[in-house]
Design an enzyme around this catalytic site. Sequence first.
Site, PDB file in Angstrom:
ATOM      1  N   TYR A 213      -2.336  -1.822  10.371  1.00 32.38           N
ATOM      2  CA  TYR A 213      -2.295  -1.892   8.915  1.00 32.38           C
ATOM      3  C   TYR A 213      -0.997  -1.283   8.390  1.00 32.38           C
ATOM      4  O   TYR A 213      -0.295  -1.890   7.566  1.00 32.38           O
ATOM      5  CB  TYR A 213      -3.507  -1.159   8.348  1.00 32.38           C
ATOM      6  CG  TYR A 213      -3.639  -1.188   6.851  1.00 32.38           C
ATOM      7  CD1 TYR A 213      -4.281  -2.246   6.211  1.00 32.38           C
ATOM      8  CD2 TYR A 213      -3.166  -0.142   6.060  1.00 32.38           C
ATOM      9  CE1 TYR A 213      -4.428  -2.271   4.829  1.00 32.38           C
ATOM     10  CE2 TYR A 213      -3.315  -0.154   4.681  1.00 32.38           C
ATOM     11  CZ  TYR A 213      -3.945  -1.219   4.071  1.00 32.38           C
ATOM     12  OH  TYR A 213      -4.091  -1.238   2.703  1.00 32.38           O
TER      13      TYR A 213
ATOM     14  N   SER B 260       0.865  -1.174   0.000  1.00 34.19           N
ATOM     15  CA  SER B 260       0.000   0.000   0.000  1.00 34.19           C
ATOM     16  C   SER B 260       0.904   1.228   0.000  1.00 34.19           C
ATOM     17  O   SER B 260       2.092   1.128   0.327  1.00 34.19           O
ATOM     18  CB  SER B 260      -0.866  -0.007   1.267  1.00 34.19           C
ATOM     19  OG  SER B 260      -1.497   1.240   1.490  1.00 34.19           O
TER      20      SER B 260
END
Length: 263
Positions: free
Chosen positions: A158, A145
């Site tokens: 995350y 990401s």
Amino acid sequence: MQPDAVTLQGRVALVTGAASGIGAAVARRLVAAGAQVAIADLDLAQAERLAASLGSGVAIAVAMDVTEEAQVEAGVAAVVQQFGRLDILVSNAGVQHVQPIVELSLADWRRVTAIHLDAAFLTTRAAMRAMQTQGAGGSIIYMGSVHSKEASPYKAPYVAAKHALIGLAKVVAREGAVDGIRANVVCPGFVLTPLVQRQIPEHAARLGISEDAVRSQVLLKDTVDGEFTTVEDVAEAVLFFAGFGSNALTGQSLVVSHGWSMQ
């Protein structure tokens, strides 16, 4: 990239979290490039529907909880048994949890990091063993990401796990080189998957702004054009890594984000 620019004819790929969203787009793109694909997901029924839509003999569905060692080992073995080999792993399964660190439970921390990081380890280990046995190299691709390189508030597990995937890819690149196994990371910006769509009202409630303001002022404010990355954009990046022909491109990360986080 032209549709015929990369060919994966004769290659076999395993994509985790592939029944929907980015994973499904990746599976479709790899099939379009000539690969046979195993669609691994907790939702076996949805995975089977996608596999059926891709054509007989082209795709299979595999039930897999990527945090469970036995299921990962059995799933990879089933792929090799069905297709005779494994050339590409796309470790894509993921979840999100939005909460300040001071309110975050250890259970939620462990759940998010397990699905992103433990799963990457388990699938990598099983895939590398299969690739070493067949002696024809391979490509391992992690779905990172922009949060592999940047940070946003309220996303500690995350962000931590996505950062760690870059480190894991570098180690796999070192260890896998002797067997021709490459490892790379695709780092998307915000993609309008169900995962991101669920975050929008959460952010709006927490920040006291509208959902439209969340899109423009929070999620897309650092892009060059105010646009979301598409699942097709991400799939093209995966294809690029999957089809690269040598160890010249390994241990790398590629940001696909409309300019958010330029490297």
